[in-house]
Design an enzyme around this catalytic site. Sequence first.
Site, mmCIF file in Angstrom:
data_model
loop_
_atom_site.group_PDB
_atom_site.id
_atom_site.type_symbol
_atom_site.label_atom_id
_atom_site.label_comp_id
_atom_site.label_asym_id
_atom_site.label_seq_id
_atom_site.Cartn_x
_atom_site.Cartn_y
_atom_site.Cartn_z
ATOM 1 N N GLU A 45 0.811 -1.218 0.000
ATOM 2 C CA GLU A 45 0.000 0.000 0.000
ATOM 3 C C GLU A 45 0.850 1.277 0.000
ATOM 4 O OE1 GLU A 45 -4.197 -0.481 1.645
ATOM 5 O OE2 GLU A 45 -2.886 -0.982 3.321
ATOM 6 N N HIS A 104 -0.547 5.526 7.753
ATOM 7 C CA HIS A 104 -1.721 4.729 7.386
ATOM 8 C C HIS A 104 -1.891 3.649 8.437
ATOM 9 C CE1 HIS A 104 -4.566 2.131 5.543
ATOM 10 N NE2 HIS A 104 -3.686 1.154 5.420
ATOM 11 N N HIS A 133 -4.867 0.813 10.641
ATOM 12 C CA HIS A 133 -6.162 0.131 10.713
ATOM 13 C C HIS A 133 -6.730 0.347 12.112
ATOM 14 C CE1 HIS A 133 -4.045 -2.694 7.626
ATOM 15 N NE2 HIS A 133 -4.423 -1.562 7.077
ATOM 16 N N HIS A 185 -11.578 -0.680 6.171
ATOM 17 C CA HIS A 185 -10.141 -0.819 6.091
ATOM 18 C C HIS A 185 -9.394 -0.072 7.209
ATOM 19 C CE1 HIS A 185 -6.410 -0.349 3.226
ATOM 20 N NE2 HIS A 185 -6.063 -0.632 4.452
#
Length: 239
Positions: free
Chosen positions: A80, A99, A101, A169
């Site tokens: 990603e 980033h 979760h 996500h």
Amino acid sequence: MKKISISKALADDIVAASRILAQQGVLDAYGHVSARSDREPGRFVMSRSLAPALVTGKDLMELDADSEPLPGDKRKGFLERYIHGEIYRARPEVMAVVHSHSPSSIPFGATRAKLRPIYHMGAFLWSGTPVFDIRKVKAENDLLVRDRPLGAALAKSLGGCTCVLMRGHGMTVVGDGVPEAVYRAIYTEMNARLQIQATQLEGPIEFLSDEEGRRSTAANRGTLERPWELWKKQALGRR
Ligand SMILES: [Zn+2]
């Protein structure tokens, strides 16, 4: 292998950020942090594909504007990494990206509830928390931002905001440096958790106004060094 072009201080910050976010429960075996190169602004640096708690300086990779490793670096990068590359392309002032979760952010990506600043530490959320729905870009998907077009669509959803939620996500936050992106990742999780708790009490919830959000974001920038020093010490020990 080619040496990465960033300063030692920035490399140390990326390693510290990875450890901090793991220790704070924002990242587990997944998720990543990156910084725009302080010497080659068209490039950015992040770890090779590795659990953040294990990242050392040797694991850092330099990626070009298209999120591809520099020639000669055969290590496996994060799938990603396009999240980061396309945000750096779209937002020249952004210097760091996280980033995650982060669990408490997930309900806000999956429902109509809007994530909003419930206290001053989450003030940076005042500018909005758009939801990126990957389905609208690619019907057949595995939720992962695994190529440049998906990264570009995510960056478009983020727009000028500080945080974008990702349906089913996680979320991505930006900052003007590694400490600020780390701060925002940690306090997005906390703000989300507190907002969920507040919905169980008598409402309506009194959120920060836009003006309070703007002013408080500026005030928090002035004290960023304090939590950063604390988190570094907790995650790395005495240095
Ligand atoms: Zn992810």
